[in-house]
Motif scaffolding. Structure first.
Motif, PDB file in Angstrom:
ATOM      1  N   SER A 130       0.841  -1.207   0.000  1.00 12.79           N
ATOM      2  CA  SER A 130       0.000   0.000   0.000  1.00 12.79           C
ATOM      3  C   SER A 130       0.876   1.257   0.000  1.00 12.79           C
ATOM      4  O   SER A 130       0.519   2.265  -0.616  1.00 12.79           O
ATOM      5  CB  SER A 130      -0.987  -0.006   1.177  1.00 12.79           C
ATOM      6  N   VAL A 131       2.041   1.180   0.665  1.00 15.50           N
ATOM      7  CA  VAL A 131       2.955   2.337   0.637  1.00 15.50           C
ATOM      8  C   VAL A 131       3.539   2.499  -0.768  1.00 15.50           C
ATOM      9  O   VAL A 131       3.556   3.612  -1.316  1.00 15.50           O
ATOM     10  CB  VAL A 131       4.082   2.184   1.689  1.00 15.50           C
ATOM     11  N   GLU A 132       3.987   1.384  -1.364  1.00  8.26           N
ATOM     12  CA  GLU A 132       4.546   1.470  -2.735  1.00  8.26           C
ATOM     13  C   GLU A 132       3.516   2.048  -3.700  1.00  8.26           C
ATOM     14  O   GLU A 132       3.833   2.885  -4.554  1.00  8.26           O
ATOM     15  CB  GLU A 132       4.983   0.082  -3.225  1.00  8.26           C
ATOM     16  N   ALA A 154      14.039  13.696  -2.507  1.00  4.53           N
ATOM     17  CA  ALA A 154      14.234  13.050  -1.215  1.00  4.53           C
ATOM     18  C   ALA A 154      12.908  13.068  -0.453  1.00  4.53           C
ATOM     19  O   ALA A 154      12.174  14.064  -0.497  1.00  4.53           O
ATOM     20  CB  ALA A 154      15.310  13.790  -0.422  1.00  4.53           C
ATOM     21  N   GLY A 155      12.591  11.958   0.211  1.00  7.35           N
ATOM     22  CA  GLY A 155      11.345  11.899   0.994  1.00  7.35           C
ATOM     23  C   GLY A 155      10.174  11.311   0.223  1.00  7.35           C
ATOM     24  O   GLY A 155       9.061  11.217   0.766  1.00  7.35           O
ATOM     25  N   ARG A 156      10.432  10.868  -1.035  1.00 10.38           N
ATOM     26  CA  ARG A 156       9.290  10.340  -1.807  1.00 10.38           C
ATOM     27  C   ARG A 156       8.657   9.109  -1.152  1.00 10.38           C
ATOM     28  O   ARG A 156       7.438   8.949  -1.143  1.00 10.38           O
ATOM     29  CB  ARG A 156       9.684  10.043  -3.261  1.00 10.38           C
ATOM     30  N   LEU A 157       9.512   8.245  -0.554  1.00  7.28           N
ATOM     31  CA  LEU A 157       8.973   7.050   0.102  1.00  7.28           C
ATOM     32  C   LEU A 157       8.147   7.437   1.334  1.00  7.28           C
ATOM     33  O   LEU A 157       7.064   6.891   1.566  1.00  7.28           O
ATOM     34  CB  LEU A 157      10.110   6.107   0.516  1.00  7.28           C
ATOM     35  N   ILE A 158       8.663   8.389   2.112  1.00 13.00           N
ATOM     36  CA  ILE A 158       7.925   8.743   3.336  1.00 13.00           C
ATOM     37  C   ILE A 158       6.613   9.444   2.993  1.00 13.00           C
ATOM     38  O   ILE A 158       5.623   9.323   3.715  1.00 13.00           O
ATOM     39  CB  ILE A 158       8.807   9.537   4.318  1.00 13.00           C
ATOM     40  N   ARG A 159       6.563  10.139   1.867  1.00 10.67           N
ATOM     41  CA  ARG A 159       5.283  10.720   1.436  1.00 10.67           C
ATOM     42  C   ARG A 159       4.293   9.602   1.075  1.00 10.67           C
ATOM     43  O   ARG A 159       3.103   9.691   1.370  1.00 10.67           O
ATOM     44  CB  ARG A 159       5.493  11.697   0.279  1.00 10.67           C
ATOM     45  N   GLY A 160       4.813   8.520   0.466  1.00 11.14           N
ATOM     46  CA  GLY A 160       3.950   7.358   0.215  1.00 11.14           C
ATOM     47  C   GLY A 160       3.459   6.746   1.525  1.00 11.14           C
ATOM     48  O   GLY A 160       2.297   6.362   1.650  1.00 11.14           O
ATOM     49  N   VAL A 182       3.044   8.286   4.436  1.00  7.68           N
ATOM     50  CA  VAL A 182       2.028   9.175   5.010  1.00  7.68           C
ATOM     51  C   VAL A 182       0.712   9.007   4.262  1.00  7.68           C
ATOM     52  O   VAL A 182      -0.352   8.820   4.872  1.00  7.68           O
ATOM     53  CB  VAL A 182       2.492  10.649   4.968  1.00  7.68           C
ATOM     54  N   ASN A 183       0.764   9.037   2.948  1.00  5.18           N
ATOM     55  CA  ASN A 183      -0.474   8.935   2.174  1.00  5.18           C
ATOM     56  C   ASN A 183      -1.161   7.584   2.364  1.00  5.18           C
ATOM     57  O   ASN A 183      -2.386   7.509   2.452  1.00  5.18           O
ATOM     58  CB  ASN A 183      -0.205   9.230   0.693  1.00  5.18           C
ATOM     59  N   ALA A 184      -0.370   6.505   2.447  1.00  2.75           N
ATOM     60  CA  ALA A 184      -0.963   5.181   2.676  1.00  2.75           C
ATOM     61  C   ALA A 184      -1.611   5.111   4.054  1.00  2.75           C
ATOM     62  O   ALA A 184      -2.707   4.574   4.216  1.00  2.75           O
ATOM     63  CB  ALA A 184       0.098   4.093   2.535  1.00  2.75           C
ATOM     64  N   THR A 185      -0.937   5.671   5.059  1.00  4.14           N
ATOM     65  CA  THR A 185      -1.462   5.617   6.426  1.00  4.14           C
ATOM     66  C   THR A 185      -2.774   6.382   6.553  1.00  4.14           C
ATOM     67  O   THR A 185      -3.689   5.962   7.257  1.00  4.14           O
ATOM     68  CB  THR A 185      -0.428   6.204   7.416  1.00  4.14           C
ATOM     69  N   PHE A 186      -2.875   7.519   5.864  1.00  5.04           N
ATOM     70  CA  PHE A 186      -4.048   8.368   6.015  1.00  5.04           C
ATOM     71  C   PHE A 186      -5.168   8.024   5.034  1.00  5.04           C
ATOM     72  O   PHE A 186      -6.244   8.608   5.106  1.00  5.04           O
ATOM     73  CB  PHE A 186      -3.666   9.847   5.863  1.00  5.04           C
ATOM     74  N   ARG A 188      -6.706  15.666   8.273  1.00  4.74           N
ATOM     75  CA  ARG A 188      -6.283  16.405   7.085  1.00  4.74           C
ATOM     76  C   ARG A 188      -5.109  17.326   7.409  1.00  4.74           C
ATOM     77  O   ARG A 188      -4.114  17.393   6.682  1.00  4.74           O
ATOM     78  CB  ARG A 188      -7.465  17.234   6.555  1.00  4.74           C
ATOM     79  N   ARG A 189      -5.213  18.032   8.552  1.00  4.47           N
ATOM     80  CA  ARG A 189      -4.151  18.973   8.920  1.00  4.47           C
ATOM     81  C   ARG A 189      -2.862  18.218   9.287  1.00  4.47           C
ATOM     82  O   ARG A 189      -1.763  18.644   8.933  1.00  4.47           O
ATOM     83  CB  ARG A 189      -4.612  19.848  10.089  1.00  4.47           C
ATOM     84  N   THR A 190      -2.992  17.090   9.978  1.00  4.74           N
ATOM     85  CA  THR A 190      -1.797  16.305  10.335  1.00  4.74           C
ATOM     86  C   THR A 190      -1.088  15.837   9.062  1.00  4.74           C
ATOM     87  O   THR A 190       0.141  15.971   8.930  1.00  4.74           O
ATOM     88  CB  THR A 190      -2.174  15.080  11.198  1.00  4.74           C
ATOM     89  N   ARG A 191      -1.868  15.301   8.125  1.00  4.63           N
ATOM     90  CA  ARG A 191      -1.278  14.824   6.865  1.00  4.63           C
ATOM     91  C   ARG A 191      -0.557  15.964   6.142  1.00  4.63           C
ATOM     92  O   ARG A 191       0.563  15.786   5.653  1.00  4.63           O
ATOM     93  CB  ARG A 191      -2.411  14.289   5.988  1.00  4.63           C
ATOM     94  N   GLU A 192      -1.191  17.139   6.103  1.00  3.91           N
ATOM     95  CA  GLU A 192      -0.602  18.305   5.434  1.00  3.91           C
ATOM     96  C   GLU A 192       0.721  18.712   6.111  1.00  3.91           C
ATOM     97  O   GLU A 192       1.726  18.987   5.435  1.00  3.91           O
ATOM     98  CB  GLU A 192      -1.626  19.444   5.501  1.00  3.91           C
ATOM     99  N   LEU A 193       0.719  18.720   7.440  1.00  3.46           N
ATOM    100  CA  LEU A 193       1.945  19.085   8.171  1.00  3.46           C
ATOM    101  C   LEU A 193       3.056  18.069   7.909  1.00  3.46           C
ATOM    102  O   LEU A 193       4.224  18.432   7.703  1.00  3.46           O
ATOM    103  CB  LEU A 193       1.679  19.137   9.682  1.00  3.46           C
ATOM    104  N   LEU A 194       2.716  16.778   7.922  1.00  2.00           N
ATOM    105  CA  LEU A 194       3.740  15.739   7.745  1.00  2.00           C
ATOM    106  C   LEU A 194       4.306  15.779   6.327  1.00  2.00           C
ATOM    107  O   LEU A 194       5.523  15.617   6.141  1.00  2.00           O
ATOM    108  CB  LEU A 194       3.166  14.354   8.080  1.00  2.00           C
ATOM    109  N   LEU A 195       3.446  16.007   5.328  1.00  6.29           N
ATOM    110  CA  LEU A 195       3.948  16.111   3.956  1.00  6.29           C
ATOM    111  C   LEU A 195       4.861  17.329   3.825  1.00  6.29           C
ATOM    112  O   LEU A 195       5.913  17.260   3.189  1.00  6.29           O
ATOM    113  CB  LEU A 195       2.782  16.181   2.968  1.00  6.29           C
TER     114      LEU A 195
END
Lengths: 187, 187
Positions: free
Chosen positions: A67-69, A79-85, A87-91, A167-174
């Motif tokens: 789901s992250v991939e 840099a950070g493309r995986l961690i954005r995946g 975050v998006n998968a988690t939310f 929504r705000r947490t996801r925005e901050l983390l991205l």
């Protein structure tokens, strides 16, 4: 081979639903009935209840990696493309039929199964290597992954989902995943 | 009165241990036996199993508030003092005998008890008011509380505790609680 995969899938999904609701005390008979297979058929594919639960844990770990991939933006090469995946998968709304408290109960119940601690240690190493290669500062990785994990618990601790807070947490983390170097103001 | 308080304590502690390990399907008889009281004595203090589980959830909510209050530094008068207490309480070794996966199972199991969702919503409002009065920027509150909650899950998802990771997370969250305004680089 196709029947084997299909039977294994039915059993793993049935086991996930039942362990999420009743814990690992659930019987093989009940799992077989829920999956619509015979007990001997189940034991042909999974040698024992503990073996079934260990393979269920492996399956959940692999599902989360996939789901992250799937959530990584193929046009994102920074840099950070995986961690954005991550975050998006988690939310993202989960596509299966378990509630968030059932997901947590399932993870907690499986943590007591022989072999699961070793599986989780190995998976932790795998994520650590992947995040190393992702190129983001380790403090940002630490903060973003822990906050994403915590947000997945929020509905459980808050009595109801709070879409605006998520929504705000996801925005901050991205946003934090786009910064370079350590977080400002940290030691 | 003292005996009442003592009996209630014994029953709540026994119920916490059993629900953490077996879920809310556990019987009143077993809880009474584990607490060392009679079933009729238990039902004299708690009208029903659901009433006992609701009071257990209230007790856990109050215990966490007290642990945060106890972790606030009385010499700290700066904005964010409450959230520093929250971080320190979350990262302190728990003093009771439940493992972190048992704590999570307990919270998840109790979330299905009638009345617990309303209790958690009310508690969420109480924390929101307390953090408003604490004076830290809401984005910092959001990030710090979610990351602290996520860190409390880490041992469950990682197969073993990682003291160095926990120490660094705590240090980062405390540093972020000393900053003013929004986090740098966020929208």
């Amino acid at each position: 081979m196709r029947d084997t995969a299909r039977t294994r899938r039915l059993v793993l999904d049935a086991a996930a639903r039942l362990v999420a609701r009743q814990g690992t005390g659930v019987s093989i008979d009940l799992i077989a009935r829920e999956a619509g297979v015979s007990k001997s058929g189940l034991l042909h594919h999974f040698r024992s209840r503990d073996q079934l639960f260990l393979e269920l844990a492996e399956d959940l770990v692999e599902q989360f990696h996939r789901s992250v991939e799937a959530a990584v933006d193929p046009r994102d090469h920074a840099a950070g493309r995986l961690i954005r995946g991550y975050v998006n998968a988690t939310f993202s709304a989960t596509t299966d039929d378990l509630t968030s408290s059932e997901h947590i109960t399932l993870a907690a119940a499986l943590s007591g199964v022989p072999g699961v601690d070793a599986l989780m240690r190995e998976d932790t190493r795998r994520w650590a290597e992947a995040f190393d290669a992702d190129g983001l500062h380790p403090d940002r990785v630490l903060l973003i992954t822990q906050a994403a994990d915590g947000a997945s618990l929020a509905a459980l601790y808050e009595g109801e989902p709070n879409p605006e807070k998520l929504r705000r947490t996801r925005e901050l983390l991205l946003a934090l995943s786009h910064g370079e170097g350590p977080l400002q103001g940290t030691p």
